[in-house]
Design a protein around this motif. Structure first.
Motif, PDB file in Angstrom:
ATOM      1  N   PRO A 130       0.789  -1.341   0.165  1.00  0.00           N
ATOM      2  CA  PRO A 130      -0.056   0.057  -0.094  1.00  0.00           C
ATOM      3  C   PRO A 130       0.578   1.363  -0.013  1.00  0.00           C
ATOM      4  N   TRP A 131       1.868   1.208   0.884  1.00  0.00           N
ATOM      5  CA  TRP A 131       2.739   2.419   0.994  1.00  0.00           C
ATOM      6  C   TRP A 131       3.432   2.958  -0.382  1.00  0.00           C
ATOM      7  N   ARG A 182       3.258   6.725  -5.243  1.00  0.00           N
ATOM      8  CA  ARG A 182       3.622   6.723  -6.559  1.00  0.00           C
ATOM      9  C   ARG A 182       3.486   8.209  -7.075  1.00  0.00           C
ATOM     10  N   GLN A 183       4.447   8.593  -7.982  1.00  0.00           N
ATOM     11  CA  GLN A 183       4.365   9.930  -8.415  1.00  0.00           C
ATOM     12  C   GLN A 183       4.205   9.860  -9.807  1.00  0.00           C
ATOM     13  N   GLY A 208      -3.368  16.210 -19.988  1.00  0.00           N
ATOM     14  CA  GLY A 208      -2.765  15.508 -18.845  1.00  0.00           C
ATOM     15  C   GLY A 208      -3.850  14.795 -17.990  1.00  0.00           C
ATOM     16  N   LEU A 209      -3.543  14.213 -17.039  1.00  0.00           N
ATOM     17  CA  LEU A 209      -4.334  13.567 -16.052  1.00  0.00           C
ATOM     18  C   LEU A 209      -4.582  14.485 -14.941  1.00  0.00           C
ATOM     19  N   ASP A 210      -5.836  14.181 -14.231  1.00  0.00           N
ATOM     20  CA  ASP A 210      -6.365  15.085 -13.205  1.00  0.00           C
ATOM     21  C   ASP A 210      -5.765  14.569 -12.087  1.00  0.00           C
ATOM     22  N   PRO A 211      -4.832  15.111 -11.436  1.00  0.00           N
ATOM     23  CA  PRO A 211      -3.824  14.527 -10.264  1.00  0.00           C
ATOM     24  C   PRO A 211      -4.946  14.489  -9.222  1.00  0.00           C
ATOM     25  N   GLU A 212      -5.860  15.041  -8.955  1.00  0.00           N
ATOM     26  CA  GLU A 212      -6.883  14.706  -7.769  1.00  0.00           C
ATOM     27  C   GLU A 212      -7.269  13.324  -8.012  1.00  0.00           C
ATOM     28  N   GLU A 213      -7.755  13.068  -9.419  1.00  0.00           N
ATOM     29  CA  GLU A 213      -8.441  12.055  -9.604  1.00  0.00           C
ATOM     30  C   GLU A 213      -7.431  10.773  -9.557  1.00  0.00           C
TER      31      GLU A 213
END
Length: 99
Positions: free
Chosen positions: A28-29, A34-35, A45-50
């Motif tokens: 899990p960690w 993961r960045q 781009g991708l929605d960082p919050e999503e």
């Protein structure tokens, strides 16, 4: 699954499924930490919050699975111990009956 970069391939406990010898399951960690790289300006781009919400969900699911696995292993150990105890008692009774 194929192995790359000179990694050897070994069979896991599940028949017909292969993994690299260097494989280690996600924790899990690792999922939470993961960045993702930023996208270029002219690309979508991708929605960082999503992405973060999804990774948190995956990490929670992994934590649940590892917890259930731990409980299952403890239960299996308890059952094995009980079986050993029962087998010992049966062997002692059989041995006492032969005297």
């Amino acid at each position: 699954m194929w192995a790359g970069r000179g990694e050897s391939v070994r069979q896991t406990h599940e028949p017909g499924y292969y993994r690299s010898a260097a494989y280690s399951p996600l924790r899990p960690w690792q999922v939470r930490g993961r960045q993702f790289r930023s996208t270029r300006r002219w690309r979508r781009g991708l929605d960082p919050e999503e992405v973060r919400e999804f990774l948190d969900q995956v990490a929670d699911d992994l934590a649940s699975v590892y917890s259930a696995l731990g409980v299952s292993r403890q239960e299996a150990d308890r059952i094995k111990d009980a079986l050993r105890c029962w087998q010992s008692e049966q062997a002692e009774r059989a041995h006492a009956g032969q005297r």
